[in-house]
Design an enzyme around this catalytic site. Structure first.
Site, PDB file in Angstrom:
ATOM      1  N   HIS A 251      63.696  23.152  90.269  1.00  0.00           N
ATOM      2  CA  HIS A 251      64.817  22.484  89.620  1.00  0.00           C
ATOM      3  C   HIS A 251      66.021  23.403  89.511  1.00  0.00           C
ATOM      4  CE1 HIS A 251      62.206  19.161  87.615  1.00  0.00           C
ATOM      5  NE2 HIS A 251      62.539  18.868  88.846  1.00  0.00           N
ATOM      6  N   HIS A 386      62.583  13.605  99.458  1.00  0.00           N
ATOM      7  CA  HIS A 386      62.960  15.020  99.470  1.00  0.00           C
ATOM      8  C   HIS A 386      62.960  15.581 100.884  1.00  0.00           C
ATOM      9  CE1 HIS A 386      63.413  16.192  95.270  1.00  0.00           C
ATOM     10  NE2 HIS A 386      62.350  15.462  94.963  1.00  0.00           N
TER      11      HIS A 386
END
Length: 409
Positions: A251, A386
């Site tokens: 993240h 992703h």
């Protein structure tokens, strides 16, 4: 280092295109009869016993809208099937918004998630660009619901979870949903030419950066209802797929890319402000890579670390690698620093040697610290969001949302 791993080499461009095509081919079986997305198994076969979840459906609409713009055969029909599900079986006609998902028996999964609703916005923006029927209706409704239920204009942040009827708000606050809100707001700003959403993205980013700077650029993930960091959250369940304990280096890497996108699209005429945010993005990225890449003697990025940067969960998640590919390429574009090009090449070599499934297609979603495939957190291959973005962002405009950049090609 092989040319196929080197950014801007013809061999790398060809390699990334081959990965794009393979991923789009892999995900063709996602739509259910009602349009909600099945969770995909190791070879792309739908796992029909698992729930059909809104966030996965939105991701598949997003990627097949991009696929439509890339000319992938059948992509428009696949994106349209997903939008059918988002306007139909996954949409709560009574209380508004979107269910978390439906079980195989069509029972509603409880709660209304900010995370899922951010992805509804993203799906709508990409669908609009690709000309998918129903996309504009979806986007309009998604923004209306999000503005009414999730955006807290006083805090400049989004709340996280309501009950299914939208009348009880959970006390938990989290940054994962806010991160994907930044992604969605930037897409909305680009597609609708509405700068209010870019300003909101900036408000979220500025709040997050205070917490990051106060925590050695390891971003707290979990908060109380008053936005106080809860650094011990889920210490007893450190590998939770959405609320893991500690810092999540992936993240930090992903925030670095989104901050760069926001800053380059906001401060084109303010070099000092742009340099400030690009500098912060580099600190976030470099902290995450220093903490987690090859941190236990084997290649790969550890899933989580403690607050001193020591790995807690050593497993490698495919999405973290995807974001590392994205952000290293983006930082190379904006800084020209060869370090980031070198990182990019290392990540692609690791992808090719350990993560790319050359037998069944797509990318292994979870490996252990020895790079053996496991499925304790992410069994199968839920979706291609992703991975697909990681094949496209390195050759896309850094200041634009990915679907907008593709539409401009």
């Amino acid at each position: 280092m092989k040319n196929m791993y080197l950014i801007d080499a013809d061999e790398n461009k060809e390699y990334m295109k081959s990965l794009t095509d393979e991923l789009l081919n892999f995900g063709h079986k996602f739509p259910s009869a009602g349009g909600g997305s099945y969770y995909l198994g190791d070879d792309g076969t739908p796992w029909v016993e698992r729930p059909r979840e809104t966030w996965i459906t939105c991701r598949m609409v997003h990627v097949y809208s991009i696929g439509t713009m890339l000319g992938h055969e059948g992509a428009k029909d696949l994106a349209a099937a997903g939008i059918k599900g988002l306007l139909g079986e996954l949409n709560d006609k009574k209380s508004g918004g979107w269910y978390a998902g439906l079980t195989k028996d069509n029972d509603v999964l409880p709660n209304k998630q900010c995370y899922a609703h951010a992805f509804v916005i993203l799906a709508g923006t990409s669908g609009v660009l690709a000309g998918i029927p129903g996309a504009k209706e979806l986007l309009d409704e998604a923004l209306k619901v999000y503005d009414e239920k999730f955006w807290d204009d006083v805090e400049g942040l989004s709340v996280d979870t309501w009950n299914t009827d939208f009348d009880v708000l959970d006390d938990y606050r989290g940054l994962n949903a806010n991160m994907h809100t930044v992604e969605a707001f930037l897409a909305a700003a680009d597609v609708l030419n509405n700068e209010e959403y870019r300003k909101r993205a900036g408000r979220i980013i500025d709040r997050v950066l205070v917490w990051a700077e106060n925590n050695n650029y390891r971003i707290p993930e979990h908060f109380t209802k008053n936005w106080m960091p809860d650094l011990e959250c889920n210490k007893e369940k450190p590998d939770d797929p959405f609320k893991p304990y500690g810092a999540t280096p992936g993240h930090g890497i992903e925030w670095a890319r989104l901050i760069t996108q926001w800053a380059t699209s906001t401060y084109e005429n303010s070099e000092a402000e742009l340099d400030k945010y690009i500098g912060i993005a580099q600190k976030l990225y470099n902290r995450a890579i220093e903490d987690a890449w090859n941190s236990d003697g084997n290649p790969g990025i550890a899933y989580t670390t403690d607050w001193e940067g020591k790995p807690v969960v050593h497993d490698r998640m495919h999405w973290t690698l995807a974001e590392a590919i994205n952000t290293s390429s983006v930082l190379y574009r904006v800084t020209g620093n060869k370090k980031y090009a070198d990182d990019y090449a290392e990540f692609l070599q690791y992808l090719e040697e350990k993560v790319h499934d050359k037998v069944n297609g797509s990318w292994f979603h979870q490996l252990d610290r020895n790079n053996e495939v496991i499925g304790t957190v992410w069994p199968g291959k839920s979706d291609i969001y992703h991975a697909l973005q990681a094949t496209l962002i390195p050759y896309s405009d850094v200041n634009l949302s990915i679907a907008v950049s593709i539409s401009n090609r």
